[in-house]
Design an enzyme around this catalytic site. Structure first.
Site, PDB file in Angstrom:
ATOM      1  N   GLU A 418       1.037  -1.270   0.154  1.00  0.00           N
ATOM      2  CA  GLU A 418       0.185   0.510   0.022  1.00  0.00           C
ATOM      3  C   GLU A 418       0.985   1.287  -0.239  1.00  0.00           C
ATOM      4  O   GLU A 418       1.403   1.285   0.969  1.00  0.00           O
ATOM      5  CB  GLU A 418      -0.856  -0.196   0.648  1.00  0.00           C
ATOM      6  CG  GLU A 418      -1.836  -1.447   1.180  1.00  0.00           C
ATOM      7  CD  GLU A 418      -2.770  -1.406   2.393  1.00  0.00           C
ATOM      8  OE1 GLU A 418      -1.975  -1.418   3.301  1.00  0.00           O
ATOM      9  OE2 GLU A 418      -2.853  -2.902   2.623  1.00  0.00           O
ATOM     10  N   LEU A 459      -6.130  -2.132  -1.544  1.00  0.00           N
ATOM     11  CA  LEU A 459      -5.883  -1.993   0.028  1.00  0.00           C
ATOM     12  C   LEU A 459      -6.042  -3.614   0.671  1.00  0.00           C
ATOM     13  O   LEU A 459      -7.420  -3.296   1.100  1.00  0.00           O
ATOM     14  CB  LEU A 459      -6.025  -0.592   0.414  1.00  0.00           C
ATOM     15  CG  LEU A 459      -6.475  -0.003   1.874  1.00  0.00           C
ATOM     16  CD1 LEU A 459      -6.785   1.417   1.953  1.00  0.00           C
ATOM     17  CD2 LEU A 459      -6.566  -0.871   3.062  1.00  0.00           C
ATOM     18  N   ALA A 460      -5.449  -4.180   0.739  1.00  0.00           N
ATOM     19  CA  ALA A 460      -6.447  -5.300   1.272  1.00  0.00           C
ATOM     20  C   ALA A 460      -4.580  -6.220   1.574  1.00  0.00           C
ATOM     21  O   ALA A 460      -3.981  -6.934   0.888  1.00  0.00           O
ATOM     22  CB  ALA A 460      -6.732  -6.158   0.264  1.00  0.00           C
ATOM     23  N   GLU A 461      -4.537  -6.683   3.069  1.00  0.00           N
ATOM     24  CA  GLU A 461      -3.176  -7.664   2.692  1.00  0.00           C
ATOM     25  C   GLU A 461      -3.024  -8.989   2.722  1.00  0.00           C
ATOM     26  O   GLU A 461      -2.075  -9.356   2.399  1.00  0.00           O
ATOM     27  CB  GLU A 461      -3.140  -7.279   4.463  1.00  0.00           C
ATOM     28  CG  GLU A 461      -2.332  -5.995   5.096  1.00  0.00           C
ATOM     29  CD  GLU A 461      -3.984  -5.091   5.309  1.00  0.00           C
ATOM     30  OE1 GLU A 461      -4.841  -5.218   4.833  1.00  0.00           O
ATOM     31  OE2 GLU A 461      -3.637  -3.761   5.431  1.00  0.00           O
ATOM     32  N   GLN A 483       1.515  -2.250   5.540  1.00  0.00           N
ATOM     33  CA  GLN A 483       2.359  -0.257   5.786  1.00  0.00           C
ATOM     34  C   GLN A 483       1.883  -0.371   7.567  1.00  0.00           C
ATOM     35  O   GLN A 483       2.799  -0.286   7.362  1.00  0.00           O
ATOM     36  CB  GLN A 483       0.439   0.327   5.687  1.00  0.00           C
ATOM     37  CG  GLN A 483       0.908   1.203   5.175  1.00  0.00           C
ATOM     38  CD  GLN A 483       0.056   2.364   4.984  1.00  0.00           C
ATOM     39  OE1 GLN A 483      -0.713   2.620   5.167  1.00  0.00           O
ATOM     40  NE2 GLN A 483       0.753   2.867   3.278  1.00  0.00           N
ATOM     41  N   PHE A 484       1.551  -1.248   8.343  1.00  0.00           N
ATOM     42  CA  PHE A 484       2.005  -1.047   9.981  1.00  0.00           C
ATOM     43  C   PHE A 484       1.081  -2.488  10.277  1.00  0.00           C
ATOM     44  O   PHE A 484       0.881  -3.073   9.696  1.00  0.00           O
ATOM     45  CB  PHE A 484       1.172  -0.419  10.352  1.00  0.00           C
ATOM     46  CG  PHE A 484       0.524   1.299  10.185  1.00  0.00           C
ATOM     47  CD1 PHE A 484       1.842   1.891  10.640  1.00  0.00           C
ATOM     48  CD2 PHE A 484       0.143   1.761   9.132  1.00  0.00           C
ATOM     49  CE1 PHE A 484       1.968   3.518  10.762  1.00  0.00           C
ATOM     50  CE2 PHE A 484       0.218   2.872   8.839  1.00  0.00           C
ATOM     51  CZ  PHE A 484       1.165   3.876   9.915  1.00  0.00           C
ATOM     52  N   ASP A 486      -0.132  -3.617  12.771  1.00  0.00           N
ATOM     53  CA  ASP A 486      -0.935  -3.758  13.283  1.00  0.00           C
ATOM     54  C   ASP A 486      -1.978  -4.020  12.501  1.00  0.00           C
ATOM     55  O   ASP A 486      -2.934  -4.081  12.609  1.00  0.00           O
ATOM     56  CB  ASP A 486      -2.146  -2.207  13.896  1.00  0.00           C
ATOM     57  CG  ASP A 486      -0.286  -0.818  14.861  1.00  0.00           C
ATOM     58  OD1 ASP A 486      -0.352  -1.567  15.550  1.00  0.00           O
ATOM     59  OD2 ASP A 486       0.465  -0.728  14.207  1.00  0.00           O
ATOM     60  N   ILE A 488      -1.343  -6.000  10.263  1.00  0.00           N
ATOM     61  CA  ILE A 488      -0.733  -7.912   9.109  1.00  0.00           C
ATOM     62  C   ILE A 488      -2.177  -8.885   9.156  1.00  0.00           C
ATOM     63  O   ILE A 488      -1.913 -10.411   8.739  1.00  0.00           O
ATOM     64  CB  ILE A 488       0.221  -7.937  10.463  1.00  0.00           C
ATOM     65  CG1 ILE A 488       1.279  -8.788   8.446  1.00  0.00           C
ATOM     66  CG2 ILE A 488      -0.426  -8.791  11.160  1.00  0.00           C
ATOM     67  CD1 ILE A 488       2.616  -9.329   9.687  1.00  0.00           C
ATOM     68  N   PRO A 490      -5.082  -9.498   8.535  1.00  0.00           N
ATOM     69  CA  PRO A 490      -6.109  -9.954   7.497  1.00  0.00           C
ATOM     70  C   PRO A 490      -4.929 -11.226   6.802  1.00  0.00           C
ATOM     71  O   PRO A 490      -5.388 -11.606   5.972  1.00  0.00           O
ATOM     72  CB  PRO A 490      -6.153  -9.069   6.508  1.00  0.00           C
ATOM     73  CG  PRO A 490      -6.482  -7.856   7.507  1.00  0.00           C
ATOM     74  CD  PRO A 490      -4.834  -8.232   8.140  1.00  0.00           C
ATOM     75  N   HIS A 531      -1.185   1.557  15.671  1.00  0.00           N
ATOM     76  CA  HIS A 531       0.107   2.203  15.242  1.00  0.00           C
ATOM     77  C   HIS A 531       1.059   2.547  16.174  1.00  0.00           C
ATOM     78  O   HIS A 531       2.941   2.056  15.917  1.00  0.00           O
ATOM     79  CB  HIS A 531      -0.365   3.657  14.115  1.00  0.00           C
ATOM     80  CG  HIS A 531      -1.393   4.160  13.285  1.00  0.00           C
ATOM     81  ND1 HIS A 531      -2.352   4.241  14.102  1.00  0.00           N
ATOM     82  CD2 HIS A 531      -1.272   3.911  12.254  1.00  0.00           C
ATOM     83  CE1 HIS A 531      -3.176   4.312  13.136  1.00  0.00           C
ATOM     84  NE2 HIS A 531      -2.441   4.440  11.580  1.00  0.00           N
TER      85      HIS A 531
END
Ligand SMILES: Cc1ncc(C[n+]2csc(CCOP(=O)(O)OP(=O)(O)O)c2C)c(N)n1
Ligand SMILES: [Mg+2]
Length: 731
Positions: A418, A459-461, A483-484, A486, A488, A490, A531
């Site tokens: 992302e 935008l989909a882990e 990205q973070f 927090d 991870i 999914p 975060h």
């Protein structure tokens, strides 16, 4: 069941099979019946407790044979479902191979006795290892199609190279290859189904999504999973697709449908969606009894749609085979299945000693000295005083530099996640600086290497990691960003059940050595709950995954290079608070600098107490140790683990033997944290060396709060470490 009308579903007039020769029709029938006979034989073996699980393709045979015959084994790529026996038979998996898996033989080519029957794998046929997790495979199929497209456009990337993971992956690709991805109708409710449809549609990828709709997901009927009961209606607006709905009990109609679907994909027009209506002729599996939830009338109705009975009638009606010929053929197939089963029952069983094999690459050891190009000079640069301040580069800089270096060196690397691109709308790059990641770690990669190699994901882990699995099984090297930390979660299903397991479950036939870079941790002042999370021990608990967490620029650069070049999947944890800290800056070490995994660094020597730590606690521990020495005369030896799985037990043990007192300190919550394992092992193996109990320092057992006074109290501070050092010395 209501079946929407389409030309493929219209009743087939006599002679429509005319486009296929009599021989081809008999071959289709042969494959369908053989699949059923293998199922029936396996059911018998299960009743006799000679095999341990059974799930059948009964009722799906026509659709699956149609799919297989429209595609090319060993040329196209296959991500089958656990129910796809007839598909795999038609692609070239033998009944003997299938029974070897059912008995769990050492010689089971799909998994060496590790997976249930019907969990397919054949590198030769391009059947990628199947998991039991429903829908995960669709994202692998998408990544696989992306890899095929990339390699076709950049064949130079496929050239063999020795000295890194590329040595162990020979690539094979074709410009018009197609990827088949199969799923049941119930599992289209999974988010990963929609994530895969999204990317395949958007990128016009040559993926055929096959929904085998038998109306049930175990006991749950289709209308519960699919609003309105028909998935075709719901997906109809995805752009670029070829859509077809077909009577999947008719192999001729199915074959025609797949031929049209494959032609659409091979022409580069986009993906295809084939929705085949089939019946589940038996219960879900041997462990299920559908009489418990289906009415007799419904079951009888399905029985009338048995594809094998229908095809048999058709062959007789069209004068292709006589009844006695059919009986003879079926007898021969029965015999073939029985004979294969008998042989498989005699096969050798796996040796207990082989269990750990293929958890990690047996070929390329990232803990080995071949990854040790750390020079004594550069190794000491964790101390900022050792180099001129001007040449000191931040951790963010040196991670970015490593990505640039490695992408220059290895054209198989793609970087996505992302916001990682400089700008998805390339024309903007003429006037803007570019984003390059929310922390700017991927800045400039798109600009230097182009949008095919550095790009924004959706935008989909799960999409990010699932596609990485698909890229990696093709021998490419995805280096992706979550990205973070927090967010991870999914992707957790993909990380645990797919990425990390691929090599072991396929007995070494497949591997997914992707790198997942993840900013992690707190101490941000305002990072708050979403975060600031840690949680590394959740990932070190996953066999097959390497987990590293550097505390300074140089280690980050060298460990990332090892992560990229090695042949295992790596979770690369980057502490956000350390990205731009004055602590741990270092000069750029050059493009060949690498650090082996599993090698700790003594960042401060000492005689009295060993402090085992990593990540953002390293500078905090140094601060506390400095004060402990100044004010209390305590000499603390700080062991920075750098990699968490594997970790450097020898370094810990050596230090504890010297000091006899040890604290394990980390930022994550103390309970069930990373330190619990280390402390337990020290207590177990070094009990006689200890003069005091093993102590742990970690966060409170809660999440990290927004208000700084709460955050400070929740996360371990230098003062907590100092207090623990003083108390332990006095013990
Ligand atoms: C992610 C996940 N959740 C649950 C299960 C347990 N499970 C196995 S098969 C199945 C039903 C699948 O139904 P469908 O997709 O319609 O395929 P079918 O078995 O009918 O061919 C379920 C719930 C699983 N394997 N994976
Ligand atoms: Mg189903």
């Amino acid at each position: 069941m209501e079946v929407a009308s389409s030309s493929a579903l219209a009743p087939q007039p006599l002679g429509v099979s005319g486009s296929l020769s009599a021989q081809q029709l008999v071959q289709i029938y042969r494959l369908m019946v053989l699949s059923r006979r293998v199922d029936d034989r396996e059911i018998l073996l299960k009743r006799q407790q000679k095999v341990f699980f059974q799930i059948s393709a009964a009722g799906h045979e026509a659709l699956q044979v149609g799919a297989a015959l429209a595609l090319k084994a060993g040329y196209d790529w296959f991500f089958p479902y656990y129910r796809d026996r007839a598909l795999c038979l038609a692609l070239g998996v033998t009944p003997y191979d299938m029974f070897l898996q059912a008995v769990g033989a050492a010689t089971d080519p799909a998994s060496g006795g590790r997976q249930m029957p019907t969990h397919w794998s054949s590198p030769e046929l391009h059947i990628v290892s199947t998991s039991s997790s429903t829908a995960t495979q669709l994202l692998h199929a998408v990544g696989c199609a992306e890899a095929g497209r990339y390699l076709s456009r950049h064949p130079e990337a496929a050239e063999p190279v020795a000295g890194d993971y590329r040595e162990f992956h020979s690539l094979d690709f074709h410009g018009d290859e197609v990827v088949l991805a199969c799923i049941g109708e119930g599992s289209t409710s999974q988010g990963e189904f929609w994530e895969a449809m999204n990317t395949a549609s958007n990128q016009k990828l040559p993926v055929i999504f096959l929904v085998e709709d038998n109306g049930y997901a175990i006991s749950v009927p289709v209308e519960v999973n699919t609003p309105g009961g028909n998935i075709s209606r719901i997906v109809a607006n995805f752009p670029n697709f070829y859509f077809a709905e077909v009577d999947g009990t008719d192999p001729v109609a199915s074959l025609a449908t797949f031929q049209a679907a494959a032609a659409h994909c091979r022409a580069g027009l986009g993906p295809a969606f084939v929705h085949g209506h089939v019946v589940r002729h038996y219960s879900h599996s041997f462990s299920d009894d559908d009489k418990n939830y289906r009415s007799a009338a419904e079951r009888e109705n399905d029985a009338l749609r048995d594809p094998i009975a229908r095809m048999r009638e058709r062959l007789i009606r069209e004068g292709i085979l006589t009844e006695p010929e059919i009986i003879e053929l079926e007898k021969a197939l029965e015999h073939e299945a029985a004979e294969a089963a008998e042989r498989a029952l005699l096969a050798p069983l796996p040796e207990i000693s082989t269990i750990p094999r293929h958890v990690y690459s047996p070929d390329l050891d990232p803990t080995s000295d071949s990854f040790a190009t750390e020079t004594p000079d550069s190794a000491s640069t964790a101390n900022p005083a050792s180099s001129a301040a001007r040449s000191q580069r931040t951790m963010a800089d040196l991670i970015n530099a490593c990505l640039h270096d490695e992408m220059r060196r290895d054209p198989r690397i793609v970087v996505y996640g992302e916001d990682v691109a400089d700008a998805s709308r390339e024309q903007a790059l003429a006037e803007v600086k570019g984003k390059g990641g929310v922390f700017k770690l991927t800045a400039g990669l798109q600009t230097e290497f182009g949008s095919e190699r550095a790009f924004n994901s959706v935008l989909a882990e799960a999409n990010i990691v699932g596609r990485a699995v698909g890229y990696a099984v093709r021998g490419m090297k995805p280096v992706v960003e979550i990205q973070f930390f927090d967010y991870i979660w999914p992707a957790m299903h993909q990380i645990r059940n797919e990425l990390s397991l691929m090599r072991w479950r396929s007995n070494g036939a497949w591997a997914a050595p992707a790198v997942i870079r993840v900013p992690i941790g707190g101490y941000l002042t305002g990072g708050a709950v979403y975060h600031s999370q840690s949680g590394e021990s959740i990932f070190t608990h996953i066999p097959g995954l390497r987990v590293v967490m550097p505390s300074n620029s140089l280690d980050a650069n060298g460990l990332l290079r090892t992560a990229i070049r090695c042949d295992d999947p790596v979770l690369f944890l980057e502490h956000k608070r350390l990205y731009r800290e004055p602590y741990g800056r270092a000069p750029y070490p050059g493009p060949e600098f690498s650090i082996p995994f599993g090698k700790a660094k003594i960042v401060r020597p000492g005689r009295h107490i060993t402090l085992v730590t990593y990540g953002a606690l390293v500078p905090r521990a140094l601060q506390a140790a400095h004060q402990a020495e100044r004010d209390h005369g305590i000499e603390t030896e700080i062991v920075d683990l750098r990699s968490l799985s594997p970790y450097d037990w020898e370094a810990i043990a050596e230090s504890v033997r010297k000091t006899s007192r040890v604290i394990v300190a980390h930022e994550d919550m103390i309970s069930w944290g990373y330190g619990a394992e280390i402390a337990a092992r020290i207590a177990d193996e070094l009990f006689d060396e200890l003069d005091a109990p093993v102590k742990r320092i970690g966060a409170m057992d809660t999440f990290v709060a927004y208000q700084p006074i709460l955050e400070d109290a929740i996360l371990p501070q230098p003062q907590n470490i100092l207090d623990a050092l003083v108390a332990l010395k006095a013990y």
